[in-house]
Design an enzyme around this catalytic site. Sequence first.
Site: not given
Ligand code: BES
Ligand code: ZN
Ligand code: MN
Length: 497
Positions: A267, A272, A279, A290, A349, A351, A353
């Site tokens: 990834k 992000d 966020k 990220d 968010d 993204e 996947r």
């Molecule tokens: N890059 C983030 C995951 C992440 C968040 C990694 C904080 C490390 C610390 C990912 O793209 C993301 O934002 N995931 C969301 C998914 C949700 C919207 C289902 C998350 O984890 O909040």
């Molecule tokens: Zn992310």
């Molecule tokens: Mn994200």
Amino acid sequence: MEFTVKTGNPEKQRSACVVVGVYEGRKLSAAAARLDQVSGGQLVKLLGRGDLEGKPGQSLMLYDLPDTACERVLLVGCGKKDELDDRRYRQILANAASALDALHASSAVSYLAELEVKGRDLAWKARQLAEVTEHTLYRFDQLKSEKDKRRRKLARIILGLTERSEQTAAERGLKEGQAIAVGQHLVRDLGNLPGNICTPTYLAEQAKLLADSDTRFSLQVLEREDMEKLGMGALLSVAKGSVQPPKLIVLEYRNGGDAKPIALIGKGITFDTGGISIKPSADMDEMKFDMCGAASVLGTLKAVAQLELPLNVVGIIAAAENMPSGQASKPGDIVTSLSGQTVEILNTDAEGRLVLCDALTYAERFQPAAVVDIATLTGACVIALGRHPHGLFSNDDKLAQELLTASQAAADRAWQMPLWEDYQSQLDSNFADMANIGGRDAGAITAACFLSRFAKKYKWAHLDIAGTAWKTGKEKGATGRPVPLLTQFLLSRAGQG
Ligand code: BES
Ligand code: ZN
Ligand code: MN
């Protein structure tokens, strides 16, 4: 840094510093006992003054120990002898490296590989010596106008042995440790670089530099237009809001005849923001990390090339920047992935996947023996496991076991999570084949479930490195994980350990 092996007694080493261990209760390791003996009991006498108990974290520098050839002796606290495990051993090595770093010395002879570590052999201890020493000395100051003022002279570590028969094993361990360290160094640099420098284009340039460094590499970078022609609607939907063009970076390492390749998919979200599902501001800067999955693909390939492993490995990096804008994807948008499956983007968010699913489908064309994706995928993984192990998911129990074994051997731990059919229905959508989020419950698992729908044609594992790719707080910075795990996995696949 250079790492070499030398057989001989510690008192004979004509070096700036000889490093030996002392257990708790001032119990001497073999090398320390030897120094004590030749110096007429001087070491025990100095310890008797109470400056070093032998507790983990302690160290003491001694100067001009009588009848020894070295200028200094560094005593490192090792804790209780029967408690010396992986974690403690790595702490001891880090502690020694910091103490050496503070010196004027250009080289040192370390006898720490003689310490007994539960269940570990000499090659492992030698590997850790190289890996942990390099890791401890790493600094990221390329963007500071005032560079690190350390004398930066430590250039050579000699692993001291008393048995010549152990030389080969020690050399092998050092070589592996150095390769892993080189890979981790690249991952940390790329991770630590900010989003305005480390863009998808920058990642492609770094892949080019790596590709040009070894004839076994070949590189292909798919541009936005190429991806449009192929129909990578999921990946492209993430990049829509950004002025940075997305890249699908395909770096192949060929050194395994006509064996099927192992695919590593990373990834590579270079920043992000969350997109329209933006966020919160707190700690958002950390979303520059990220792309650490992508970086770990490059770092692992670098280690593999340095070790000249007889394998075919293909690295695939899905690189994009996730931004809000008038052109950005919106909640409710439906896109068609390369697989033909449609996805309702309920949260922009989620993204990772979306970029990964198209890379997973793209990997089919290599007919891979196995596919491992590496992604800072979910905050939920951090909630579930904290910041110590990677989350591991797989559609193949043997592959999962192989990765768990590698993670244990590399002291770069992963923990397997369930990928049961029961969770799949959380991804149901009223309007498309699936939604890109699965609700509040089991967020790390439903993210993996999403990916699994694009990984049906091969043996696949997913590493969620959201909790392990970087450290937050005072020590904020990329860790270089899971390069040790992945390199060990490939070493084992190559029949080397
Ligand atoms: N890059 C983030 C995951 C992440 C968040 C990694 C904080 C490390 C610390 C990912 O793209 C993301 O934002 N995931 C969301 C998914 C949700 C919207 C289902 C998350 O984890 O909040
Ligand atoms: Zn992310
Ligand atoms: Mn994200």
